[in-house]
Design a protein around this motif. Structure first.
Motif, PDB file in Angstrom:
ATOM      1  N   ASP A 148       0.817  -1.016   0.113  1.00 23.03           N
ATOM      2  CA  ASP A 148      -0.033   0.054  -0.061  1.00 23.03           C
ATOM      3  C   ASP A 148       0.816   1.169  -0.035  1.00 23.03           C
ATOM      4  OD1 ASP A 148      -2.152  -1.560  -0.141  1.00 23.03           O
ATOM      5  OD2 ASP A 148      -2.750  -1.202   2.154  1.00 23.03           O
ATOM      6  N   GLU A 149       1.950   1.262   0.837  1.00 22.35           N
ATOM      7  CA  GLU A 149       3.081   2.435   0.966  1.00 22.35           C
ATOM      8  C   GLU A 149       3.441   2.593  -0.424  1.00 22.35           C
ATOM      9  OE1 GLU A 149       5.416   1.551   4.150  1.00 22.35           O
ATOM     10  OE2 GLU A 149       3.658   2.060   5.755  1.00 22.35           O
ATOM     11  N   ALA A 150       3.929   1.625  -1.034  1.00 18.77           N
ATOM     12  CA  ALA A 150       4.819   1.611  -2.385  1.00 18.77           C
ATOM     13  C   ALA A 150       3.593   2.229  -3.113  1.00 18.77           C
ATOM     14  CB  ALA A 150       5.201   0.419  -2.782  1.00 18.77           C
ATOM     15  N   ARG A 151       2.371   1.685  -3.299  1.00 14.75           N
ATOM     16  CA  ARG A 151       1.222   2.147  -4.205  1.00 14.75           C
ATOM     17  C   ARG A 151       1.065   3.745  -3.985  1.00 14.75           C
ATOM     18  NH1 ARG A 151      -2.854  -0.874  -2.935  1.00 14.75           N
ATOM     19  NH2 ARG A 151      -2.103  -2.687  -4.010  1.00 14.75           N
ATOM     20  N   LEU A 152       0.927   4.047  -2.823  1.00 13.47           N
ATOM     21  CA  LEU A 152       0.568   5.480  -2.523  1.00 13.47           C
ATOM     22  C   LEU A 152       2.012   6.316  -3.034  1.00 13.47           C
ATOM     23  CD1 LEU A 152      -0.967   5.411   1.034  1.00 13.47           C
ATOM     24  CD2 LEU A 152      -2.105   6.086  -1.182  1.00 13.47           C
ATOM     25  N   ALA A 153       3.081   5.728  -2.848  1.00 15.05           N
ATOM     26  CA  ALA A 153       4.318   6.608  -3.196  1.00 15.05           C
ATOM     27  C   ALA A 153       4.520   6.703  -4.594  1.00 15.05           C
ATOM     28  CB  ALA A 153       5.683   5.903  -2.543  1.00 15.05           C
ATOM     29  N   LYS A 154       4.041   5.602  -5.245  1.00 14.44           N
ATOM     30  CA  LYS A 154       4.013   5.653  -6.690  1.00 14.44           C
ATOM     31  C   LYS A 154       3.040   6.761  -7.243  1.00 14.44           C
ATOM     32  CE  LYS A 154       3.774   2.833 -10.805  1.00 14.44           C
ATOM     33  NZ  LYS A 154       3.401   1.305 -11.374  1.00 14.44           N
ATOM     34  N   LYS A 155       1.824   6.797  -6.530  1.00 16.18           N
ATOM     35  CA  LYS A 155       0.828   7.630  -7.224  1.00 16.18           C
ATOM     36  C   LYS A 155       1.249   9.072  -6.675  1.00 16.18           C
ATOM     37  CE  LYS A 155      -3.549   5.125  -6.650  1.00 16.18           C
ATOM     38  NZ  LYS A 155      -4.766   5.110  -5.791  1.00 16.18           N
ATOM     39  N   GLU A 156       2.005   9.468  -5.609  1.00 12.93           N
ATOM     40  CA  GLU A 156       2.354  10.703  -5.329  1.00 12.93           C
ATOM     41  C   GLU A 156       3.432  11.199  -6.289  1.00 12.93           C
ATOM     42  OE1 GLU A 156       2.819  14.267  -3.451  1.00 12.93           O
ATOM     43  OE2 GLU A 156       1.296  12.604  -3.236  1.00 12.93           O
ATOM     44  N   GLU A 157       4.361  10.314  -6.637  1.00 23.12           N
ATOM     45  CA  GLU A 157       5.453  10.585  -7.697  1.00 23.12           C
ATOM     46  C   GLU A 157       4.596  10.738  -8.894  1.00 23.12           C
ATOM     47  OE1 GLU A 157       8.900  11.548  -9.202  1.00 23.12           O
ATOM     48  OE2 GLU A 157       8.566  11.163  -7.034  1.00 23.12           O
ATOM     49  N   GLU A 158       3.883   9.950  -9.398  1.00 22.92           N
ATOM     50  CA  GLU A 158       3.076  10.367 -10.586  1.00 22.92           C
ATOM     51  C   GLU A 158       2.457  11.730 -10.447  1.00 22.92           C
ATOM     52  OE1 GLU A 158       1.909   9.763 -14.454  1.00 22.92           O
ATOM     53  OE2 GLU A 158       3.265   8.808 -13.348  1.00 22.92           O
ATOM     54  N   ARG A 159       1.745  12.140  -9.474  1.00 23.31           N
ATOM     55  CA  ARG A 159       1.112  13.244  -9.415  1.00 23.31           C
ATOM     56  C   ARG A 159       2.134  14.524  -9.404  1.00 23.31           C
ATOM     57  NH1 ARG A 159       0.505  17.207  -5.843  1.00 23.31           N
ATOM     58  NH2 ARG A 159       1.734  15.993  -4.206  1.00 23.31           N
ATOM     59  N   ARG A 160       3.427  14.426  -8.736  1.00 22.45           N
ATOM     60  CA  ARG A 160       4.156  15.324  -8.780  1.00 22.45           C
ATOM     61  C   ARG A 160       5.049  15.523 -10.110  1.00 22.45           C
ATOM     62  NH1 ARG A 160       6.014  13.923  -3.633  1.00 22.45           N
ATOM     63  NH2 ARG A 160       7.142  12.128  -4.205  1.00 22.45           N
ATOM     64  N   ARG A 161       5.066  14.384 -10.848  1.00 21.26           N
ATOM     65  CA  ARG A 161       5.630  14.473 -12.246  1.00 21.26           C
ATOM     66  C   ARG A 161       4.706  15.166 -13.198  1.00 21.26           C
ATOM     67  NH1 ARG A 161       4.809  12.319 -16.773  1.00 21.26           N
ATOM     68  NH2 ARG A 161       3.295  10.742 -15.953  1.00 21.26           N
ATOM     69  N   ARG A 162       3.266  14.923 -13.114  1.00 25.19           N
ATOM     70  CA  ARG A 162       2.476  15.688 -13.720  1.00 25.19           C
ATOM     71  C   ARG A 162       2.365  16.900 -13.623  1.00 25.19           C
ATOM     72  NH1 ARG A 162      -1.026  11.481 -12.882  1.00 25.19           N
ATOM     73  NH2 ARG A 162      -2.184  12.525 -11.131  1.00 25.19           N
TER      74      ARG A 162
END
Length: 114
Positions: free
Chosen positions: A39-53
């Motif tokens: 879950d933490e990895a999924r959230l981190a990935k989503k956060e990184e994707e949001r930051r990249r966007r």
């Protein structure tokens, strides 16, 4: 002796069940920890994707603003160029008109002399 054997057997059974319960709990905790890491990895990935966007959008906005500023400068230069061309054209016309007026005056003087 039979009682002692029965008590020992019951104690061994109870110990075996306690160990099984401890192993089951440990397995559940390990499973929960793995799930939490996922879950933490999924959230981190989503956060990184949001930051990249957000970074891409910011860069896109900056490119648009830069192009708009460049276009504005080009338009200003074109306005100046047009104004200068208009001024040159007006001067040519005024000179042309001036020459025509002088020629007309000369023609009039010539006609008056005759």
């Amino acid at each position: 002796e039979e009682e002692e054997a029965a008590a020992a057997a019951a104690a061994a059974k109870q110990e075996k069940e306690a160990k099984a319960e401890a192993l089951r709990r440990a397995a559940e905790e390990a499973s929960a920890a793995r799930a939490q890491k996922v879950d933490e990895a999924r959230l981190a990935k989503k956060e990184e994707e949001r930051r990249r966007r957000e970074e891409e959008q910011k860069a896109h906005r900056e490119r648009i603003e830069t192009l708009a500023a460049i276009n504005e400068k080009k338009m200003e230069l074109l306005r100046r160029k047009l104004a200068l061309a208009q001024k040159v054209e007006d001067r040519k016309r005024a000179r042309g008109t001036g020459v025509s007026a002088a020629e007309e005056e000369e023609d009039n003087n010539n006609n008056n002399d005759e």
